[in-house]
Design a protein around this motif. Structure first.
Motif, short mmCIF file in Angstrom:
data_model
loop_
_atom_site.label_atom_id
_atom_site.label_comp_id
_atom_site.label_asym_id
_atom_site.label_seq_id
_atom_site.Cartn_x
_atom_site.Cartn_y
_atom_site.Cartn_z
N PRO A 124 -12.71 4.98 -17.29
CA PRO A 124 -11.63 4.84 -16.30
C PRO A 124 -11.93 5.52 -14.97
CG PRO A 124 -10.69 5.21 -18.45
CD PRO A 124 -12.18 5.33 -18.62
N ARG A 125 -12.57 6.68 -14.98
CA ARG A 125 -12.89 7.36 -13.72
C ARG A 125 -13.89 6.56 -12.89
NH1 ARG A 125 -15.53 10.71 -17.57
NH2 ARG A 125 -17.82 10.60 -17.43
N ASP A 126 -14.70 5.72 -13.54
CA ASP A 126 -15.71 4.94 -12.82
C ASP A 126 -15.11 3.73 -12.10
OD1 ASP A 126 -17.77 6.63 -13.80
OD2 ASP A 126 -17.82 5.49 -15.69
N VAL A 127 -13.92 3.32 -12.51
CA VAL A 127 -13.29 2.15 -11.88
C VAL A 127 -12.01 2.53 -11.14
CG1 VAL A 127 -14.28 0.51 -13.51
CG2 VAL A 127 -12.08 1.59 -14.04
N ALA A 128 -11.76 3.83 -11.00
CA ALA A 128 -10.53 4.29 -10.33
C ALA A 128 -10.46 3.79 -8.90
CB ALA A 128 -10.44 5.81 -10.38
N ASP A 129 -11.59 3.60 -8.25
CA ASP A 129 -11.60 3.15 -6.86
C ASP A 129 -11.09 1.71 -6.71
OD1 ASP A 129 -14.20 2.59 -8.24
OD2 ASP A 129 -14.59 1.46 -6.40
N LEU A 130 -11.03 0.96 -7.81
CA LEU A 130 -10.55 -0.42 -7.74
C LEU A 130 -9.03 -0.52 -7.76
CD1 LEU A 130 -13.03 -2.11 -10.27
CD2 LEU A 130 -13.30 -1.80 -7.80
N LEU A 131 -8.36 0.58 -8.06
CA LEU A 131 -6.91 0.56 -8.27
C LEU A 131 -6.14 0.90 -7.00
CD1 LEU A 131 -6.88 2.32 -11.76
CD2 LEU A 131 -6.93 -0.13 -11.24
N SER A 132 -6.50 0.29 -5.91
CA SER A 132 -5.86 0.55 -4.62
C SER A 132 -5.15 -0.71 -4.14
CB SER A 132 -6.91 1.00 -3.59
OG SER A 132 -7.93 0.02 -3.48
N PRO A 133 -4.23 -0.58 -3.20
CA PRO A 133 -3.51 -1.77 -2.70
C PRO A 133 -4.45 -2.75 -2.01
CG PRO A 133 -2.41 0.27 -2.04
CD PRO A 133 -3.74 0.67 -2.58
N ALA A 134 -4.11 -4.01 -2.07
CA ALA A 134 -4.85 -5.03 -1.33
C ALA A 134 -4.67 -4.79 0.16
CB ALA A 134 -4.35 -6.42 -1.71
N PRO A 135 -5.64 -5.21 0.99
CA PRO A 135 -5.49 -5.04 2.45
C PRO A 135 -4.20 -5.65 2.96
CG PRO A 135 -7.72 -5.75 1.90
CD PRO A 135 -6.91 -5.85 0.62
N ALA A 136 -3.70 -5.15 4.08
CA ALA A 136 -2.41 -5.58 4.62
C ALA A 136 -2.36 -7.07 4.93
CB ALA A 136 -2.08 -4.76 5.87
N ALA A 171 -0.06 -7.58 -23.40
CA ALA A 171 -0.70 -7.17 -22.15
C ALA A 171 0.31 -6.64 -21.15
CB ALA A 171 -1.47 -8.34 -21.53
N THR A 172 -0.19 -5.84 -20.21
CA THR A 172 0.59 -5.35 -19.09
C THR A 172 -0.22 -5.51 -17.82
OG1 THR A 172 1.91 -3.47 -18.31
CG2 THR A 172 -0.25 -2.96 -19.20
N ILE A 173 0.47 -5.56 -16.67
CA ILE A 173 -0.18 -5.67 -15.37
C ILE A 173 -0.08 -4.32 -14.66
CG2 ILE A 173 -0.02 -6.74 -13.07
CD1 ILE A 173 1.02 -9.28 -14.47
N LEU A 174 -1.20 -3.85 -14.14
CA LEU A 174 -1.23 -2.58 -13.42
C LEU A 174 -0.69 -2.75 -12.01
CD1 LEU A 174 -4.72 -1.29 -14.58
CD2 LEU A 174 -2.53 -0.26 -15.14
N THR A 175 0.09 -1.77 -11.56
CA THR A 175 0.62 -1.80 -10.20
C THR A 175 0.22 -0.54 -9.45
OG1 THR A 175 2.72 -0.68 -10.73
CG2 THR A 175 2.65 -3.08 -11.02
N THR A 176 0.29 -0.64 -8.13
CA THR A 176 -0.02 0.48 -7.25
C THR A 176 0.99 0.49 -6.11
OG1 THR A 176 -1.80 1.54 -5.98
CG2 THR A 176 -1.63 -0.85 -5.81
N GLY A 177 0.90 1.47 -5.22
CA GLY A 177 1.80 1.50 -4.08
C GLY A 177 1.61 0.28 -3.19
N ALA A 178 2.71 -0.24 -2.67
CA ALA A 178 2.64 -1.43 -1.82
C ALA A 178 1.93 -1.12 -0.52
CB ALA A 178 4.04 -1.95 -1.54
N ASN A 179 1.22 -2.10 0.01
CA ASN A 179 0.60 -1.93 1.33
C ASN A 179 1.67 -2.05 2.42
OD1 ASN A 179 1.04 -4.72 1.77
ND2 ASN A 179 -1.01 -5.25 1.05
N GLU A 180 1.27 -1.81 3.66
CA GLU A 180 2.25 -1.77 4.75
C GLU A 180 2.90 -3.12 5.01
OE1 GLU A 180 -1.90 -1.31 6.76
OE2 GLU A 180 -0.95 -0.92 4.81
N ALA A 181 2.24 -4.21 4.62
CA ALA A 181 2.81 -5.53 4.85
C ALA A 181 3.93 -5.87 3.87
CB ALA A 181 1.72 -6.60 4.78
#
Length: 254
Positions: free
Chosen positions: A194-206, A156-166
């Motif tokens: 994958p295109r249907d769940v792309a909106d879930l791949l965003s940073p957590a709130p600050a 398995a691997t863990i998906l990452t995204t850009g860090a939030n401002e915090a």
């Protein structure tokens, strides 16, 4: 990125959050490292008779993704993380993004603020945990790799995204967190492409996480107790050599 994390929740907490019928007992793990077994949640093909719970199972896999087409693992890098923005386009992750999305339960993760080139200062480790102290789920991908002897290894691997401002002052990447109301959609690889769940791949709130400075004990996989999460005084932010100017707000780790 996410190179270490912790899972200190109880089996009952996992049962409640993920809607599982059962999960084997396991000890609290304060320093989970790559290549070690990790607990993941997958969608199940079958529902237990008379149950109204979601079709989910828990299993142990190796942290370090191995695509099925790899012949010699010694010549292939250890893929502990995958960039959420590009995973669907990468040969290593494309099939898993479509067919084998998973959840990785965690209590939080560790990250390091490292001084970039041209600065003075020491690395500082942080224990990054949800402010409300609850169990969380990282977005992940799974693949079963078969070596020449015919055995099978789930990886398995863990998906990452850009860090939030915090968290961006510590590192420019962070794990993708899937919220409970989105568990079913993320795990549903039969109807959700994958295109249907792309909106879930965003940073957590600050305000979702808090970063606690901790000692370098977490650097060693031999240290596995709760003491590695004890707060310490943070190392000073890196400064330019010879000038003493604080450039922490401008530094780029990658």
């Amino acid at each position: 990125m996410c190179g270490r994390f912790a899972l200190t929740a109880t089996p009952n907490e996992l049962l409640e959050l993920f809607g599982l019928l059962k999960v084997e007992d396991f000890p609290a793990r304060f320093n989970v490292a790559p290549t070690q077994p990790i607990l993941v949640i997958i969608a199940s093909e079958r529902r237990e008779p008379g149950s109204n719970l979601p079709e989910r199972n828990a299993l142990l896999v190796r942290w370090g993704f191995m695509p099925g087409w790899v012949k010699d693992p010694r010549s292939f890098p250890l893929l502990i993380n995958a960039r959420a923005e590009t995973a669907v386009d990468k040969a290593a992750f494309r099939a898993a993004m479509r067919h084998r999305r998973i959840l990785v339960p965690a209590s939080g993760f560790y990250e390091w603020r490292r001084p970039p080139k041209g600065t003075r200062g020491s690395s500082q480790a942080y224990w990054v945990r949800p402010r409300r102290g609850r169990l969380i789920a990282f977005a992940g991908l799974m693949e079963t790799w078969s070596p020449a002897d015919g055995s099978e290894i789930d990886t398995a691997t863990i998906l990452t995204t850009g860090a939030n401002e915090a968290l961006s002052h510590i590192h420019n990447r962070m794990p993708v967190v899937i919220q409970p109301e989105d568990f079913s959609r993320w795990l549903d690889c039969r109807t959700q492409e994958p295109r249907d769940v792309a909106d879930l791949l965003s940073p957590a709130p600050a305000d979702y996480f808090e970063a606690i400075p901790v000692s370098d004990k977490v650097n060693s996989v031999a240290n596995t107790g709760p003491e590695i999460q004890e707060e310490v005084a943070a190392e000073p932010a890196p400064t330019e050599k010879g000038s003493g100017a604080d450039i922490n707000a401008q530094m780029s780790l990658f």
